[in-house]
Design an enzyme around this catalytic site. Sequence first.
Site, PDB file in Angstrom:
ATOM      1  N   ASP A  13       8.547  53.868  50.200  1.00  0.00           N
ATOM      2  CA  ASP A  13       8.471  55.315  50.433  1.00  0.00           C
ATOM      3  C   ASP A  13       7.504  55.705  51.542  1.00  0.00           C
ATOM      4  OD1 ASP A  13      10.243  55.493  48.294  1.00  0.00           O
ATOM      5  OD2 ASP A  13       8.616  55.629  46.830  1.00  0.00           O
ATOM      6  N   LYS A  16      10.399  55.367  55.959  1.00  0.00           N
ATOM      7  CA  LYS A  16      11.260  54.491  56.773  1.00  0.00           C
ATOM      8  C   LYS A  16      12.523  55.212  57.201  1.00  0.00           C
ATOM      9  CE  LYS A  16      11.550  51.749  53.226  1.00  0.00           C
ATOM     10  NZ  LYS A  16      10.486  52.264  52.346  1.00  0.00           N
ATOM     11  N   GLY A  40      15.484  55.046  48.306  1.00  0.00           N
ATOM     12  CA  GLY A  40      15.761  56.466  48.505  1.00  0.00           C
ATOM     13  C   GLY A  40      15.103  56.862  49.810  1.00  0.00           C
ATOM     14  N   HIS A  41      15.903  57.077  50.849  1.00  0.00           N
ATOM     15  CA  HIS A  41      15.377  57.345  52.190  1.00  0.00           C
ATOM     16  C   HIS A  41      15.695  58.793  52.566  1.00  0.00           C
ATOM     17  CE1 HIS A  41      15.623  52.750  53.152  1.00  0.00           C
ATOM     18  NE2 HIS A  41      14.798  53.037  52.172  1.00  0.00           N
ATOM     19  N   GLN A 221      12.610  49.308  50.354  1.00  0.00           N
ATOM     20  CA  GLN A 221      11.396  48.961  49.609  1.00  0.00           C
ATOM     21  C   GLN A 221      10.232  48.753  50.589  1.00  0.00           C
ATOM     22  OE1 GLN A 221      14.563  47.172  48.448  1.00  0.00           O
ATOM     23  NE2 GLN A 221      14.619  49.199  47.562  1.00  0.00           N
TER      24      GLN A 221
HETATM   25  P1  GDP Z   1      11.362  55.996  52.550  1.00  0.00           P
HETATM   26  O1  GDP Z   1      11.868  55.455  51.263  1.00  0.00           O
HETATM   27  O2  GDP Z   1      10.371  55.088  53.186  1.00  0.00           O
HETATM   28  O3  GDP Z   1      12.445  56.393  53.512  1.00  0.00           O
HETATM   29  O4  GDP Z   1      10.546  57.321  52.195  1.00  0.00           O
HETATM   30  P2  GDP Z   1      10.967  58.448  51.124  1.00  0.00           P
HETATM   31  O5  GDP Z   1      12.027  59.307  51.688  1.00  0.00           O
HETATM   32  O6  GDP Z   1      11.206  57.852  49.789  1.00  0.00           O
HETATM   33  O7  GDP Z   1       9.594  59.232  50.988  1.00  0.00           O
HETATM   34  C1  GDP Z   1       9.006  59.894  52.044  1.00  0.00           C
HETATM   35  C2  GDP Z   1       8.834  61.375  51.670  1.00  0.00           C
HETATM   36  O8  GDP Z   1       7.913  61.999  52.525  1.00  0.00           O
HETATM   37  C3  GDP Z   1      10.115  62.165  51.827  1.00  0.00           C
HETATM   38  O9  GDP Z   1      10.108  63.215  50.897  1.00  0.00           O
HETATM   39  C4  GDP Z   1      10.019  62.695  53.251  1.00  0.00           C
HETATM   40  O10 GDP Z   1      10.770  63.879  53.457  1.00  0.00           O
HETATM   41  C5  GDP Z   1       8.550  62.989  53.344  1.00  0.00           C
HETATM   42  N1  GDP Z   1       7.943  62.807  54.668  1.00  0.00           N
HETATM   43  C6  GDP Z   1       8.263  61.905  55.633  1.00  0.00           C
HETATM   44  N2  GDP Z   1       7.369  61.945  56.643  1.00  0.00           N
HETATM   45  C7  GDP Z   1       6.465  62.898  56.303  1.00  0.00           C
HETATM   46  C8  GDP Z   1       5.278  63.395  56.927  1.00  0.00           C
HETATM   47  O11 GDP Z   1       4.849  62.946  57.983  1.00  0.00           O
HETATM   48  N3  GDP Z   1       4.608  64.379  56.261  1.00  0.00           N
HETATM   49  C9  GDP Z   1       5.035  64.892  55.070  1.00  0.00           C
HETATM   50  N4  GDP Z   1       4.303  65.844  54.513  1.00  0.00           N
HETATM   51  N5  GDP Z   1       6.130  64.434  54.462  1.00  0.00           N
HETATM   52  C10 GDP Z   1       6.827  63.444  55.062  1.00  0.00           C
HETATM   53  P1  IMO Z   2      12.427  52.746  49.211  1.00  0.00           P
HETATM   54  O1  IMO Z   2      13.398  51.990  50.075  1.00  0.00           O
HETATM   55  C1  IMO Z   2       9.452  52.650  46.037  1.00  0.00           C
HETATM   56  C2  IMO Z   2      10.026  49.663  42.886  1.00  0.00           C
HETATM   57  C3  IMO Z   2      10.307  50.190  41.493  1.00  0.00           C
HETATM   58  C4  IMO Z   2       9.650  49.096  40.666  1.00  0.00           C
HETATM   59  C5  IMO Z   2       9.979  47.837  41.462  1.00  0.00           C
HETATM   60  C6  IMO Z   2      11.204  47.083  40.968  1.00  0.00           C
HETATM   61  O2  IMO Z   2      12.796  54.145  48.968  1.00  0.00           O
HETATM   62  O3  IMO Z   2      11.028  52.564  49.738  1.00  0.00           O
HETATM   63  P2  IMO Z   2      13.814  47.522  41.177  1.00  0.00           P
HETATM   64  O4  IMO Z   2      14.663  48.650  40.665  1.00  0.00           O
HETATM   65  O5  IMO Z   2      13.886  47.336  42.648  1.00  0.00           O
HETATM   66  O6  IMO Z   2      14.046  46.236  40.433  1.00  0.00           O
HETATM   67  O7  IMO Z   2      12.307  47.955  40.824  1.00  0.00           O
HETATM   68  O8  IMO Z   2      10.210  48.256  42.792  1.00  0.00           O
HETATM   69  N1  IMO Z   2      10.942  50.148  43.950  1.00  0.00           N
HETATM   70  C7  IMO Z   2      10.605  51.080  44.853  1.00  0.00           C
HETATM   71  N2  IMO Z   2       9.475  51.806  44.988  1.00  0.00           N
HETATM   72  N3  IMO Z   2      10.455  52.795  46.931  1.00  0.00           N
HETATM   73  C8  IMO Z   2      11.577  52.039  46.826  1.00  0.00           C
HETATM   74  O9  IMO Z   2      12.535  52.027  47.782  1.00  0.00           O
HETATM   75  C9  IMO Z   2      11.705  51.168  45.726  1.00  0.00           C
HETATM   76  N4  IMO Z   2      12.672  50.323  45.306  1.00  0.00           N
HETATM   77  C10 IMO Z   2      12.182  49.701  44.231  1.00  0.00           C
HETATM   78  O10 IMO Z   2       9.710  51.444  41.283  1.00  0.00           O
HETATM   79  O11 IMO Z   2       8.259  49.261  40.674  1.00  0.00           O
HETATM   80 MG    MG Z   3      11.984  55.979  49.243  1.00  0.00          MG
END
Ligand code: GDP
Ligand code: IMO
Ligand code: MG
Length: 426
Positions: A13, A16, A40-41, A221
């Site tokens: 998270d 990416k 979840g991106h 991840q």
């Molecule tokens: P990913 O899994 O690495 O793609 O990241 P996620 O989407 O799970 O989590 C990133 C969260 O932070 C999302 O809700 C984005 O909309 C938000 N986000 C991304 N970049 C920024 C930033 O620079 N500032 C803030 N406040 N939110 C951000």
């Molecule tokens: P993105 O791509 C954050 C974590 C789960 C758990 C562990 C194992 O959005 O960064 P799994 O279901 O993969 O067997 O769970 O990995 N986990 C993540 N945490 N972002 C993710 O993906 C994750 N995908 C798995 O919360 O701790």
């Molecule tokens: Mg994510």
Amino acid sequence: MSNIVILGAQWGDESKGKLTDVFAEHADVVARYQGGDNAGHTIVLGEKTFILHLIPSGILRPNTVNVIGNGVVINLETLFREIDGLQAQGVEVSSKNLKISDRAHLIMPYHKLVEQWEQMGSATKIGTTSRGIGPTYSDKMNRHAGIRVGDLLEFDHFQKKLDYNLETKADALQVGDVARHTLLETYYNYAERIAPYVTDTVAFMHETIAADKRILFEGAQGTMLDIDFGTYPYVTSSNCTAGAVCTGLGIGPKVIGEVLGVSKAYVTRVGGGPFPTEMPPDLDEEIRDIGKEYGATTQRPRRCGWLDLVALRYATQINGLTAIALTKLDVFDTLADLQVCVAYRYKGKETTTFPSSLKVLEECEPVYETLPGWQQPLTEARSAEDIPQRTKDYIKYVADYLNVRIPIISVGPDRNQIVVLGAPLW
Ligand code: GDP
Ligand code: IMO
Ligand code: MG
């Protein structure tokens, strides 16, 4: 022309998805190489928010072809739901801009049940996303049980494999939930729908490379969730580090130019497992509120902590990071003091090596350096001149510690909330 890997340098998270979408403006191909719909991106375009689980984050760029490689595990039910959702939001998804590897393994409905069953019987509370990821990768490695996307195109073969699984997993499956005939009918329909997307993605990637096109490799991840290098067993079931790009797509390492590690200005973690720099409850809640730190896949609250440079240096080493994107800096806008962990103290001694033993890690105390906050809003910044000196000092401190450049930062969720600080990667 340099192809770029974009991967998570922490526990997931890190943003990416957003960074991949930003770079995808100039990419011909965006390819996912590991993980599944546990990811979840999030990509924000003004009023519209897209959360992608399986489909690469190049899908919002009209001229980009998106590849789901052999290293990814695919749940067809969620894949089709994702395609339908994107199409309903006006995004084109077709066999022209989405190619799915015939070698990728399928997450079957019984994998989720097996996962529940295993979690109930285990004292190790990993806190998975309950997407059946672990059991699917186990079946892949086990070889007898794994089912690949290509098997769907030879349906007799698929049927035999399904029967084998239903028999051998009978203990874990509550019979009736996954009635054989319903499954067969469902997968017969899925086979028809998936067929146009199924591609020999190895051949496709090599045609792309031969044509000297620009490729982005999108990780899911994060490094600290890697099956080998993460905080095992509190990890996911795939390699999320740079090496997986090669095995998850069938390419050689020389195809990779830059490796961009994405890191928040702090750290978050969803699920169980040690987390040395976890913040005390008040601050944890404050950062979660400002940063909206709730899982994009499971909506679980994310645990928040200070930036851990010991873990980030480890991530830099095992991925061979050539650059870092520092994200969510705006979340610190109101804070007076910022802490960064520069070492761990274990049994009275300081170390900067990330330990392999969970027991040791649990006993490590973070050693912090305190840096001054900038106490100014960053969200409107679009160029280096808009960035306060204290923010630049924070970024420089991190870059110097890691000996890696930070050419790009993120100051808000929107696609436009990006500031390029150094020579651009492309
Ligand atoms: P990913 O899994 O690495 O793609 O990241 P996620 O989407 O799970 O989590 C990133 C969260 O932070 C999302 O809700 C984005 O909309 C938000 N986000 C991304 N970049 C920024 C930033 O620079 N500032 C803030 N406040 N939110 C951000
Ligand atoms: P993105 O791509 C954050 C974590 C789960 C758990 C562990 C194992 O959005 O960064 P799994 O279901 O993969 O067997 O769970 O990995 N986990 C993540 N945490 N972002 C993710 O993906 C994750 N995908 C798995 O919360 O701790
Ligand atoms: Mg994510």
